[in-house]
Design an enzyme around this catalytic site. Structure first.
Site, PDB file in Angstrom:
ATOM      1  N   GLY A  20      55.139  39.346  61.719  1.00  6.44           N
ATOM      2  CA  GLY A  20      54.220  39.788  60.657  1.00  6.44           C
ATOM      3  C   GLY A  20      53.064  38.821  60.533  1.00  6.44           C
ATOM      4  N   GLY A  23      48.819  36.361  54.406  1.00  6.66           N
ATOM      5  CA  GLY A  23      47.623  35.677  53.937  1.00  6.66           C
ATOM      6  C   GLY A  23      47.508  34.249  54.445  1.00  6.66           C
ATOM      7  CG  PHE A  24      49.403  31.566  53.004  1.00  7.14           C
ATOM      8  CD1 PHE A  24      48.515  30.708  52.395  1.00  7.14           C
ATOM      9  CD2 PHE A  24      50.034  32.533  52.249  1.00  7.14           C
ATOM     10  CE1 PHE A  24      48.262  30.798  51.052  1.00  7.14           C
ATOM     11  CE2 PHE A  24      49.797  32.626  50.907  1.00  7.14           C
ATOM     12  CZ  PHE A  24      48.894  31.762  50.298  1.00  7.14           C
ATOM     13  CB  THR A  27      56.324  35.573  60.134  1.00  4.64           C
ATOM     14  OG1 THR A  27      55.739  35.181  58.888  1.00  4.64           O
ATOM     15  CG2 THR A  27      57.796  35.240  60.099  1.00  4.64           C
ATOM     16  CG  ASP A 139      55.730  38.147  47.132  1.00  7.71           C
ATOM     17  OD1 ASP A 139      55.483  39.184  46.473  1.00  7.71           O
ATOM     18  OD2 ASP A 139      55.244  37.930  48.246  1.00  7.71           O
TER      19      ASP A 139
HETATM   20  N1  LIG Z   1      64.454  34.953  58.014  1.00  9.80           N
HETATM   21  C1  LIG Z   1      64.040  36.133  58.470  1.00  9.80           C
HETATM   22  N2  LIG Z   1      64.861  36.895  59.216  1.00  9.80           N
HETATM   23  C2  LIG Z   1      64.457  38.082  59.711  1.00  9.80           C
HETATM   24  N3  LIG Z   1      63.225  38.588  59.535  1.00  9.80           N
HETATM   25  C3  LIG Z   1      62.361  37.871  58.799  1.00  9.80           C
HETATM   26  C4  LIG Z   1      62.725  36.618  58.233  1.00  9.80           C
HETATM   27  N4  LIG Z   1      61.662  36.133  57.561  1.00  9.80           N
HETATM   28  C5  LIG Z   1      60.685  37.039  57.697  1.00  9.80           C
HETATM   29  N5  LIG Z   1      61.095  38.089  58.438  1.00  9.80           N
HETATM   30  C6  LIG Z   1      60.315  39.276  58.792  1.00  9.80           C
HETATM   31  O1  LIG Z   1      59.066  38.864  59.284  1.00  9.80           O
HETATM   32  C7  LIG Z   1      58.022  39.695  58.822  1.00  9.80           C
HETATM   33  C8  LIG Z   1      56.938  38.847  58.156  1.00  9.80           C
HETATM   34  O2  LIG Z   1      57.548  38.126  57.129  1.00  9.80           O
HETATM   35  P1  LIG Z   1      56.985  37.177  56.025  1.00  9.80           P
HETATM   36  O3  LIG Z   1      57.317  37.798  54.716  1.00  9.80           O
HETATM   37  O4  LIG Z   1      57.539  35.839  56.249  1.00  9.80           O
HETATM   38  O5  LIG Z   1      55.463  37.067  56.210  1.00  9.80           O
HETATM   39  P2  LIG Z   1      54.307  38.019  55.862  1.00  9.80           P
HETATM   40  O6  LIG Z   1      54.775  39.143  54.986  1.00  9.80           O
HETATM   41  O7  LIG Z   1      53.718  38.384  57.169  1.00  9.80           O
HETATM   42  O8  LIG Z   1      53.326  37.071  55.104  1.00  9.80           O
HETATM   43  P3  LIG Z   1      53.345  36.429  53.672  1.00  9.80           P
HETATM   44  O9  LIG Z   1      54.137  35.187  53.798  1.00  9.80           O
HETATM   45  O10 LIG Z   1      51.925  36.159  53.368  1.00  9.80           O
HETATM   46  O11 LIG Z   1      54.000  37.421  52.748  1.00  9.80           O
HETATM   47  C9  LIG Z   1      58.673  40.701  57.899  1.00  9.80           C
HETATM   48  O12 LIG Z   1      58.877  41.902  58.599  1.00  9.80           O
HETATM   49  C10 LIG Z   1      60.022  40.110  57.568  1.00  9.80           C
HETATM   50  O13 LIG Z   1      60.992  41.099  57.388  1.00  9.80           O
END
Ligand SMILES: Nc1ncnc2c1ncn2[C@@H]1O[C@H](COP(=O)(O)OP(=O)(O)OP(=O)(O)O)[C@@H](O)[C@H]1O
Length: 588
Positions: A20, A23-24, A27, A139
């Site tokens: 994913g 904003g920062f 992942t 969140d």
């Molecule tokens: N520990 C984890 N295990 C499995 N999937 C994860 C894990 N952490 C995050 N994800 C998956 O990674 C994707 C991105 O996650 P994350 O919420 O960390 O960041 P984001 O939504 O891209 O950004 P923000 O931190 O700005 O919300 C999502 O689909 C989430 O389900």
């Protein structure tokens, strides 16, 4: 830095793919190449928003502390991912976490009541645990909960504090500030949007998450565009009313009306008998001597079961805007501490199906993912719910935009009663193009003394938003609100279950004639109503102290039915209390 696979971070974590982008930063799913079995892990990248060496050190320091907290949480609770490592590389920060194999809740199609209830029951102890550590997640939403494949337990990811760290800054007085509010528009309650999250903010977001699972809809589809209240029961008419009441209580607008603690909510959920009021009683109960009045012609509204596919409508949450900047009162028909009167309807007569049964076309709120640049006039509407009903904030937002205030538009509804004891409109503007603009804007919206209010608006607030101090302005409490505003305020009060206030603003003649002077019958009736909307008001007579307002109401009953009423309300201004009293009413 090019991170296309097979890029290796920290000379150890080999990127497999991007999970994913927020904003920062990104992942990633990665392989730990320094372990014999090369296990899969998640690497979360975090980029600081402010690029100054002094700030960088601050962020670095705080990042370490937040990582230590995440390590402790992940070690002590199985429903929080473990932290395996943290590191810095090229001025960016990284967290390496346990990969949770499973399904994020936003990918689930509508769940059954049993499943949703189980998810809630499984998550409340997690919240109890983190809150006991003094941590607010900030969140909670379907995207941040993964239903683990191995044991079907929900796992909570993406804690807000570490992201907030990335927005740290140092203001002109040398103190640390954070320029961002963490949370997702739509999922976070008003006090959090205003930068003051509390434990029950997490409970609000969790309850809303559960409501999304039950209804298959996203908050914009469930939010009353006039009042911003969550109206959802019509979509799940057969839900256990006790379960629904527990959710509704957590979703109360005012934090004081919600559960304070996750353990309290858990206990309420596990209580077998349906004794939980949808909000705490605001008055001592009076033994009922008269059967409660109920609508005689409540119209059944077939619930809309068509899936709006909320899981496909992406809310790009994360940061939402700037913390309090420069405040001043907009428009404000200045008003009195708390609103006036309703009439408990005896019959509900309009057979029109509820508009709540059709999906609300309101698009998801916009998300601000970077702080607005000072060159852009950024504004935020902040208003109390009582005002929202009469003011159509969305319309005002559009007007402001067309008037050239084209920054990131959001309006939030904070609970300002804690601060000033009085609800009022407030506009937060990051930067004016000049004091004249402020005066003009206020005059345009009916403010009689725009100069006085704009005294607070510096013509040149400075280049850094942090140099601007948040200020509060109270409206003149002795000014009179309009009769239709009085009516709307009253129903907003009823929606907040502040019945004693409503009752006190009915004339004694009214109470006697229409309610047999029975307060408990009055509260009992309103307790069957999930939400009352003032659909229309028309002031047909106003002689200063007396006014007549034709009012059209829609009742969304807790049992899923909908009804309407048209009333002619006779109002009398009460000078001693500064409120409109309902003298009498006719049904039309
Ligand atoms: N520990 C984890 N295990 C499995 N999937 C994860 C894990 N952490 C995050 N994800 C998956 O990674 C994707 C991105 O996650 P994350 O919420 O960390 O960041 P984001 O939504 O891209 O950004 P923000 O931190 O700005 O919300 C999502 O689909 C989430 O389900």
């Amino acid at each position: 830095m090019d991170m296309t696979p097979p890029f290796c971070l920290d000379n150890r974590y080999q990127i497999e793919r991007t999970l994913g982008r927020g904003g920062f930063g990104e992942t990633f799913l990665a392989k730990d190449t320094k372990m014999p079995s090369q296990p899969i892990c998640v690497v979360k990248q975090l980029k600081p928003l402010i690029h100054q060496s002094q700030v960088y050190q601050l962020v670095q320091d705080r990042f370490q502390k937040e990582a230590a907290i995440l390590e402790k949480l992940g070690k002590e609770h199985r429903q929080i991912p473990q932290l395996y490592a943290y590191f810095e590389q090229e001025s960016q920060f990284y967290l390496v976490q346990e990969y949770i194999e499973g399904t994020p809740l936003n990918q689930l199609v509508k769940t059954t009541e049993g499943e949703a209830r189980q998810i809630l029951l499984d998550l409340l102890p997690v919240l109890t645990y983190i809150h006991n550590q003094g941590i607010i997640h900030r969140d909670i939403k379907p995207d941040n909960i993964i239903l683990r494949q191995s044991d079907q337990k929900p796992v909570l990811i993406d804690f807000g504090a570490v992201r907030e760290t990335m927005g740290l800054d140092i203001n002109s007085r040398g103190s640390t500030t954070s320029s961002i509010v963490i949370g997702t528009p739509g999922f976070m309650p008003s006090e959090q949007a205003a930068g003051r999250p509390i434990f029950s903010s997490d409970l609000y977001s969790l309850a809303l998450t559960i409501v999304c699972l039950l209804t298959g809809k996203l908050p914009p589809d469930l939010t009353d565009p006039q009042t911003s209240e969550i109206v959802w029961r019509t979509y799940v008419p057969n839900i256990d009313p006790h379960f629904a009441n527990v959710l509704d209580r957590a979703l109360q607008y005012l934090p004081r009306d919600r559960f304070k603690l996750a353990s309290e909510m858990q206990q309420a959920l596990q209580t077998v008998s349906p004794t939980i009021p949808s909000s705490p009683p605001t008055v001592p109960s009076i033994p009922p001597s008269i059967p409660s009045q109920s609508p005689t012609e409540v119209i059944s509204s077939p619930p809309s079961r068509q899936g709006a596919g909320w899981q496909s409508a992406v809310i790009t949450g994360g940061i939402v805007g700037i913390c309090a900047v420069l405040g001043f009162v907009l428009v404000s028909p200045p008003r009195t501490p708390d609103p006036p009167p309703p009439t408990p309807p005896e019959t509900v007569t309009n057979p029109t199906p509820s508009p709540e049964t059709t999906p609300n076309p309101t698009p998801p709120p916009e998300t601000v993912t970077t702080p607005p640049t000072p060159q852009v006039s950024t504004f935020y509407f902040l208003a109390d719910s009582a005002y929202r009903e009469q003011s159509n904030m969305a319309q005002r937002l559009r007007e402001l935009r067309s008037a050239g205030y084209n920054g990131a538009g959001q309006f939030w509804i904070p609970d300002y009663s804690n601060l000033s004891g009085q609800p009022y409109y407030q506009v937060y503007v990051a930067k004016f193009e000049g004091r004249d603009r402020c005066v003009e804007l206020l005059r345009q919206y009916g403010q009689q003394q725009p100069d006085a209010y704009c005294a607070l608006a510096s013509p040149n607030p400075g280049d850094s938003m942090n140099q601007i101090t948040a200020q509060e302005v109270r409206p003149n409490p002795s000014a009179r609100i309009s009769p239709d505003e009085g009516v709307r305020d009253h129903y907003a009060q009823v929606n907040r279950r502040n019945y004693s206030e409503g009752w006190s603003r009915l004339s004694s003649n009214f109470r006697q004639q229409h309610l047999q002077n029975d307060y408990s019958a009055y509260t009992n009736w309103w307790d069957t109503v999930a939400h009352v909307a003032v659909e229309r008001t028309q002031v047909v007579q106003n002689s200063g102290d007396q006014a007549t307002v034709i009012t059209q109401l829609r009742y969304d009953m807790k049992n899923g039915n909908t009804g309407r009423d048209r009333l002619r309300l006779y109002l009398q201004w009460d000078n001693s209390r500064n409120v409109w009293i309902v003298r009498d009413r006719d049904k039309l």
